[in-house]
Design a protein around this motif. Structure first.
Motif, PDB file in Angstrom:
ATOM      1  N   ASN A 252      -9.217   1.634  -4.612  1.00 19.40           N
ATOM      2  CA  ASN A 252      -9.297   2.799  -3.731  1.00 19.40           C
ATOM      3  C   ASN A 252      -8.735   4.057  -4.378  1.00 19.40           C
ATOM      4  OD1 ASN A 252     -10.548   1.516  -1.533  1.00 19.40           O
ATOM      5  ND2 ASN A 252      -8.593   0.786  -0.755  1.00 19.40           N
ATOM      6  N   ILE A 253      -7.629   3.917  -5.078  1.00 17.79           N
ATOM      7  CA  ILE A 253      -7.000   5.088  -5.706  1.00 17.79           C
ATOM      8  C   ILE A 253      -7.850   5.613  -6.858  1.00 17.79           C
ATOM      9  CG2 ILE A 253      -4.995   5.835  -7.067  1.00 17.79           C
ATOM     10  CD1 ILE A 253      -3.354   3.832  -5.245  1.00 17.79           C
TER      11      ILE A 253
ATOM     12  N   ASN B  13      -2.688  -5.245  -4.298  1.00 14.05           N
ATOM     13  CA  ASN B  13      -2.522  -4.395  -5.465  1.00 14.05           C
ATOM     14  C   ASN B  13      -3.876  -4.076  -6.094  1.00 14.05           C
ATOM     15  OD1 ASN B  13       0.346  -3.654  -6.388  1.00 14.05           O
ATOM     16  ND2 ASN B  13       0.564  -5.731  -5.600  1.00 14.05           N
TER      17      ASN B  13
ATOM     18  N   CYS C 139      -1.648   4.103  -1.562  1.00 10.85           N
ATOM     19  CA  CYS C 139      -3.055   3.926  -1.192  1.00 10.85           C
ATOM     20  C   CYS C 139      -3.240   4.313   0.273  1.00 10.85           C
ATOM     21  CB  CYS C 139      -3.510   2.488  -1.431  1.00 10.85           C
ATOM     22  SG  CYS C 139      -5.244   2.232  -1.001  1.00 10.85           S
ATOM     23  N   SER C 140      -3.693   5.533   0.493  1.00  6.08           N
ATOM     24  CA  SER C 140      -3.815   6.038   1.860  1.00  6.08           C
ATOM     25  C   SER C 140      -4.831   5.260   2.689  1.00  6.08           C
ATOM     26  CB  SER C 140      -4.165   7.525   1.844  1.00  6.08           C
ATOM     27  OG  SER C 140      -5.393   7.739   1.169  1.00  6.08           O
TER      28      SER C 140
ATOM     29  N   ASN D  38      -5.756  -1.684  -3.648  1.00  2.00           N
ATOM     30  CA  ASN D  38      -5.119  -0.366  -3.724  1.00  2.00           C
ATOM     31  C   ASN D  38      -5.605   0.398  -4.946  1.00  2.00           C
ATOM     32  OD1 ASN D  38      -1.727  -1.219  -2.546  1.00  2.00           O
ATOM     33  ND2 ASN D  38      -3.623  -0.980  -1.419  1.00  2.00           N
ATOM     34  N   ARG D  39      -5.648  -0.278  -6.076  1.00  2.00           N
ATOM     35  CA  ARG D  39      -6.065   0.390  -7.305  1.00  2.00           C
ATOM     36  C   ARG D  39      -7.536   0.783  -7.264  1.00  2.00           C
ATOM     37  NH1 ARG D  39      -1.483  -1.747  -7.823  1.00  2.00           N
ATOM     38  NH2 ARG D  39      -0.068  -1.438  -9.548  1.00  2.00           N
TER      39      ARG D  39
ATOM     40  N   CYS E 123      -5.529   2.033   2.567  1.00  2.00           N
ATOM     41  CA  CYS E 123      -4.941   0.771   3.019  1.00  2.00           C
ATOM     42  C   CYS E 123      -3.762   0.999   3.960  1.00  2.00           C
ATOM     43  CB  CYS E 123      -4.550  -0.090   1.829  1.00  2.00           C
ATOM     44  SG  CYS E 123      -5.996  -0.711   0.924  1.00  2.00           S
TER      45      CYS E 123
ATOM     46  N   ASN F 287       2.142   1.754  -3.555  1.00  2.69           N
ATOM     47  CA  ASN F 287       1.081   2.211  -4.454  1.00  2.69           C
ATOM     48  C   ASN F 287       0.493   3.565  -4.059  1.00  2.69           C
ATOM     49  OD1 ASN F 287       1.151   0.018  -6.241  1.00  2.69           O
ATOM     50  ND2 ASN F 287      -0.108  -1.212  -4.860  1.00  2.69           N
TER      51      ASN F 287
ATOM     52  N   GLN G  89     -10.878   7.329  -5.438  1.00  4.00           N
ATOM     53  CA  GLN G  89     -10.536   8.354  -4.450  1.00  4.00           C
ATOM     54  C   GLN G  89     -11.220   8.122  -3.099  1.00  4.00           C
ATOM     55  OE1 GLN G  89     -11.303  12.229  -6.243  1.00  4.00           O
ATOM     56  NE2 GLN G  89      -9.355  12.153  -7.306  1.00  4.00           N
TER      57      GLN G  89
ATOM     58  N   SER H 288       0.823  -1.215   0.000  1.00  2.00           N
ATOM     59  CA  SER H 288       0.000   0.000   0.000  1.00  2.00           C
ATOM     60  C   SER H 288       0.854   1.261   0.000  1.00  2.00           C
ATOM     61  CB  SER H 288      -0.940  -0.012   1.205  1.00  2.00           C
ATOM     62  OG  SER H 288      -1.782  -1.145   1.139  1.00  2.00           O
TER      63      SER H 288
END
Length: 157
Positions: free
Chosen positions: A141-142, A135, A50-51, A138-139, A53, A48, A145, A45
């Motif tokens: 969530n990113i 992964n 990802c805040s 993370n994606r 996670c 990546n 947003q 996280s």
């Protein structure tokens, strides 16, 4: 920052997330140490960005007794003396498995062999699955947003 997609409010998004996260139960019930799982999830996280996670796995690890020193040093694990050889092998596998596009060859034979010295086949399967799922999450969530900071330990079961 405004969330682009509500994973709870959208039936399709909720169903998608439910199925992805259900694989996590297999990992939680495995012989791979929970501390190792949290360290790997946190490192993936961090890489990546990802805040959500990073927030979740830092808090979960601390709640389970992980020290702040080890949590703070995950990003610099190579130079830190607070991790076991097995944890270091898992973190290396996590980094190489996350930075696939950066390392044209993917995970090196050396990194795999080092992890295999410390983990049996089932534990390696869990590590690989954890890296892949982190992964993916993370994606999700990113891209959408998702905001970070409000997670409470145990919130997701």
């Amino acid at each position: 920052m405004d969330t682009r997609l509500d994973f709870v409010g959208s039936p399709i998004a909720a169903k998608l997330l439910k199925h992805i996260l259900s694989a996590g139960r297999v990992m939680n019930d495995s012989a791979l140490p929970a501390a190792t799982q949290e360290l790997v999830a946190l490192r993936v996280s961090q890489i990546n960005g990802c805040s959500v996670c990073v927030d979740m796995h830092t808090k979960e690890a601390a709640h389970r007794g992980e020290t702040s020193v080890r949590l703070n040093l995950v990003a610099a694990w190579r130079e830190a003396t607070v991790f076991t050889d097995a944890e270091r092998a898992a973190l290396e596998l996590a980094e190489q498995g996350t930075r696939v596009a950066d390392a044209a060859g993917g995970v090196t034979d050396e990194a795999w062999a080092n992890a295999a010295k410390h983990y049996d086949e089932d534990q390696l399967a869990v590590l690989v699955g954890l890296i892949a799922i982190m992964n993916t999450v993370n994606r999700l969530n990113i891209i959408t947003q998702q905001p970070a900071g409000a997670y409470q330990p145990g919130q997701h079961g």
